[in-house]
Design an enzyme around this catalytic site. Sequence first.
Site, short mmCIF file in Angstrom:
data_model
loop_
_atom_site.label_atom_id
_atom_site.label_comp_id
_atom_site.label_asym_id
_atom_site.label_seq_id
_atom_site.Cartn_x
_atom_site.Cartn_y
_atom_site.Cartn_z
N THR A 60 61.90 36.49 28.23
CA THR A 60 60.54 36.71 27.74
C THR A 60 59.77 35.42 27.45
O THR A 60 60.37 34.41 27.04
CB THR A 60 60.57 37.55 26.44
OG1 THR A 60 59.31 37.46 25.76
CG2 THR A 60 61.64 37.06 25.47
N GLU A 96 58.14 35.00 24.92
CA GLU A 96 58.29 34.71 23.48
C GLU A 96 59.23 33.53 23.26
O GLU A 96 59.19 32.88 22.22
CB GLU A 96 58.84 35.93 22.75
CG GLU A 96 57.83 37.02 22.47
CD GLU A 96 56.78 36.61 21.44
OE1 GLU A 96 57.16 36.23 20.33
OE2 GLU A 96 55.59 36.67 21.76
N TYR A 112 63.79 37.90 17.28
CA TYR A 112 63.74 38.50 18.62
C TYR A 112 63.85 37.40 19.69
O TYR A 112 64.68 37.47 20.61
CB TYR A 112 62.43 39.27 18.79
CG TYR A 112 62.12 39.67 20.22
CD1 TYR A 112 62.69 40.80 20.78
CD2 TYR A 112 61.27 38.90 21.02
CE1 TYR A 112 62.43 41.16 22.11
CE2 TYR A 112 61.00 39.25 22.33
CZ TYR A 112 61.58 40.38 22.87
OH TYR A 112 61.32 40.72 24.17
N LYS A 125 66.82 36.34 22.41
CA LYS A 125 66.53 36.34 23.85
C LYS A 125 66.88 34.99 24.49
O LYS A 125 67.25 34.94 25.66
CB LYS A 125 65.05 36.69 24.09
CG LYS A 125 64.72 38.18 23.90
CD LYS A 125 65.17 39.01 25.10
CE LYS A 125 64.73 40.46 25.00
NZ LYS A 125 65.07 41.26 26.18
P1 NAP Z 1 60.59 49.13 25.37
O1 NAP Z 1 59.56 50.07 25.88
O2 NAP Z 1 60.64 48.87 23.90
O3 NAP Z 1 62.01 49.67 25.84
C1 NAP Z 1 63.20 49.14 25.30
C2 NAP Z 1 64.36 50.05 25.70
O4 NAP Z 1 65.56 49.53 25.12
C3 NAP Z 1 64.23 51.50 25.17
O5 NAP Z 1 64.68 52.37 26.15
C4 NAP Z 1 65.18 51.49 23.98
O6 NAP Z 1 65.70 52.76 23.67
C5 NAP Z 1 66.29 50.59 24.53
N1 NAP Z 1 67.20 50.14 23.48
C6 NAP Z 1 66.91 49.71 22.24
N2 NAP Z 1 68.04 49.45 21.57
C7 NAP Z 1 69.07 49.73 22.40
C8 NAP Z 1 70.48 49.69 22.27
N3 NAP Z 1 71.08 49.31 21.13
N4 NAP Z 1 71.24 50.05 23.33
C9 NAP Z 1 70.66 50.46 24.49
N5 NAP Z 1 69.33 50.53 24.67
C10 NAP Z 1 68.54 50.16 23.63
O7 NAP Z 1 60.49 47.72 26.09
P2 NAP Z 1 59.76 47.31 27.47
O8 NAP Z 1 58.39 46.85 27.14
O9 NAP Z 1 59.99 48.33 28.49
O10 NAP Z 1 60.57 45.97 27.82
C11 NAP Z 1 61.76 46.02 28.60
C12 NAP Z 1 62.55 44.75 28.36
O11 NAP Z 1 61.77 43.62 28.71
C13 NAP Z 1 62.98 44.51 26.92
O12 NAP Z 1 64.24 43.88 26.94
C14 NAP Z 1 61.94 43.56 26.38
O13 NAP Z 1 62.47 42.80 25.32
C15 NAP Z 1 61.65 42.74 27.61
N6 NAP Z 1 60.31 42.17 27.73
C16 NAP Z 1 59.21 42.95 27.65
C17 NAP Z 1 57.97 42.41 27.85
C18 NAP Z 1 56.72 43.23 27.78
O14 NAP Z 1 55.63 42.65 27.65
N7 NAP Z 1 56.80 44.55 27.89
C19 NAP Z 1 57.84 41.04 28.15
C20 NAP Z 1 58.99 40.27 28.26
C21 NAP Z 1 60.23 40.84 28.07
P3 NAP Z 1 64.99 53.74 22.59
O15 NAP Z 1 63.89 54.45 23.32
O16 NAP Z 1 66.10 54.61 22.19
O17 NAP Z 1 64.48 52.86 21.48
O1 G4F Z 2 51.68 43.34 21.11
P1 G4F Z 2 52.58 42.46 20.32
O2 G4F Z 2 53.36 43.11 19.25
O3 G4F Z 2 53.48 41.71 21.38
P2 G4F Z 2 54.34 40.37 21.32
O4 G4F Z 2 54.72 40.01 19.93
O5 G4F Z 2 53.60 39.35 22.11
O6 G4F Z 2 55.68 40.82 22.08
C1 G4F Z 2 55.63 41.56 23.29
O7 G4F Z 2 55.55 40.68 24.38
C2 G4F Z 2 56.68 39.81 24.52
C3 G4F Z 2 56.42 38.92 25.74
O8 G4F Z 2 55.72 37.76 25.33
C4 G4F Z 2 57.92 40.65 24.70
F1 G4F Z 2 59.01 39.84 24.85
C5 G4F Z 2 58.12 41.55 23.51
O9 G4F Z 2 59.25 42.41 23.72
C6 G4F Z 2 56.88 42.42 23.35
O10 G4F Z 2 56.79 43.27 24.47
O11 G4F Z 2 51.72 41.30 19.63
C7 G4F Z 2 50.88 40.46 20.39
C8 G4F Z 2 50.03 39.59 19.46
C9 G4F Z 2 50.85 38.88 18.36
O12 G4F Z 2 50.40 37.56 18.26
C10 G4F Z 2 50.51 39.63 17.11
O13 G4F Z 2 50.57 38.87 15.91
O14 G4F Z 2 49.11 40.44 18.77
C11 G4F Z 2 49.08 40.05 17.41
N1 G4F Z 2 48.62 41.18 16.62
C12 G4F Z 2 47.47 41.19 15.87
N2 G4F Z 2 47.36 42.36 15.24
C13 G4F Z 2 49.24 42.35 16.44
C14 G4F Z 2 48.45 43.10 15.57
N3 G4F Z 2 50.39 42.83 16.97
C15 G4F Z 2 50.77 44.09 16.62
N4 G4F Z 2 51.89 44.61 17.18
N5 G4F Z 2 50.04 44.86 15.74
C16 G4F Z 2 48.86 44.40 15.19
O15 G4F Z 2 48.21 45.08 14.41
#
Ligand code: NAP
Ligand code: G4F
Length: 348
Positions: free
Chosen positions: A127, A129, A151, A155
């Site tokens: 990620t 992050e 987190y 990672k």
């Molecule tokens: P998400 O919607 O939160 O999905 C995460 C999945 O992981 C869910 O199916 C969750 O299951 C499962 N999980 C949580 N704890 C677990 C455990 N102990 N054992 C097995 N499975 C578990 O996340 P996403 O946005 O699809 O992201 C997919 C992956 O990419 C994650 O690893 C995330 O950290 C990474 N990532 C995401 C982004 C982004 O912007 N979306 C960017 C960079 C990296 P439940 O439904 O049961 O909670």
């Molecule tokens: O949407 P966020 O919670 O995403 P964040 O922290 O960037 O993480 C997501 O992206 C990562 C990739 O860079 C993944 F690895 C991670 O698993 C996840 O998918 O927050 C985005 C930004 C932050 O700076 C946060 O402080 O939005 C700001 N923010 C402002 N108000 C808020 C809020 N975030 C959340 N969730 N809720 C608020 O009310």
Amino acid sequence: MAQRTALITGITGQDAAYLAKFLLEKDYRVVGTYRRTASSNLWRLEEMGVLDRVELIPMDLLEMTNVVRVIQKVRPSEVYNLGAQSFVGVSFEQAVYTSQVNAIGVCYLLEAVRALDGAARFYQASTSEMFGKVREEPQNEDTPFYPRSPYAVAKVYAHYMTVNYREAHGLHASCGILFNHESPLRGREFVTRKITASLAKIAHGQQDVLELGNLEAKRDWGYAADYVRGMWMMLQHPHGDDYVLATGESHSVREFVDKAAECAGFRLAWEGEAVSARGIDRASGKTIVRVNPDFFRPAEVESLRGDASKARRVLGWQPEVTFEQLVEIMMRADMDRAARGRLLHLRF
Ligand code: NAP
Ligand code: G4F
């Protein structure tokens, strides 16, 4: 060619739903692992129309014996490790749990792949992050990491463990350093979906105000469907490697709110600074967006912007959906859900 089997961990999540559909269209056998929970959370697979075509198998990344048996039973040709405690905000309060799932869980999986015969290709969900307090802009594969949350620290461990299994044991293992990617299937706790769902409810008279934290945080937001294509492309390359996937554009939370509000039929005027900032609907004069310090993080990632030129050059990957299109797609989906009374009132 024999049918390929993909194992996707975290099948109930956003990315897994898009990836499952993508792989099924390429004629893969898709096996998805889910955690046993009291209530079903398979709605994303249902929305994508693939629920009955994905084989589901219970697996928790915290249970090593379970992980090993699943790999032995499924004998996947490709493993996509998408399972994680993926919400940065919660990781500050659940640091140990987040580390166990996001770091040690990945080690279990790598060991299981290695023990089988080491032939399965492996994708690790790294990620942006990990760049945290950024050392340069834009960020690429050579930018040093400076994680700012439990987190992100977990990672970084998983990232280097994946690199190590590639270098030490010859696994075809790749890390996708993905910048934020969003969609109508995004969890409601993430800021983009919180904004689109709340504004849709406000537009339909089901909610009064949207409360947010740091409006000035900037992210490189892309569309999830573009990013899962990139994951697959990494595993098709003859060698495992690490790639940034990003749009190269960065926008603030405030800009996201402005664009989403416009799509929902509002025109916002901003008043006040920092925690006193308020977004006022010009037509009604009502405050519909305000800041709540509860949503600030103990350590913030202020700004991210990725450089995906390696993925473009080596894999031929590039995103297709722009920031403006992404906001429109998400806002349209939530306006439709709100019109059908399908959005619960959530306060996070
Ligand atoms: P998400 O919607 O939160 O999905 C995460 C999945 O992981 C869910 O199916 C969750 O299951 C499962 N999980 C949580 N704890 C677990 C455990 N102990 N054992 C097995 N499975 C578990 O996340 P996403 O946005 O699809 O992201 C997919 C992956 O990419 C994650 O690893 C995330 O950290 C990474 N990532 C995401 C982004 C982004 O912007 N979306 C960017 C960079 C990296 P439940 O439904 O049961 O909670
Ligand atoms: O949407 P966020 O919670 O995403 P964040 O922290 O960037 O993480 C997501 O992206 C990562 C990739 O860079 C993944 F690895 C991670 O698993 C996840 O998918 O927050 C985005 C930004 C932050 O700076 C946060 O402080 O939005 C700001 N923010 C402002 N108000 C808020 C809020 N975030 C959340 N969730 N809720 C608020 O009310």
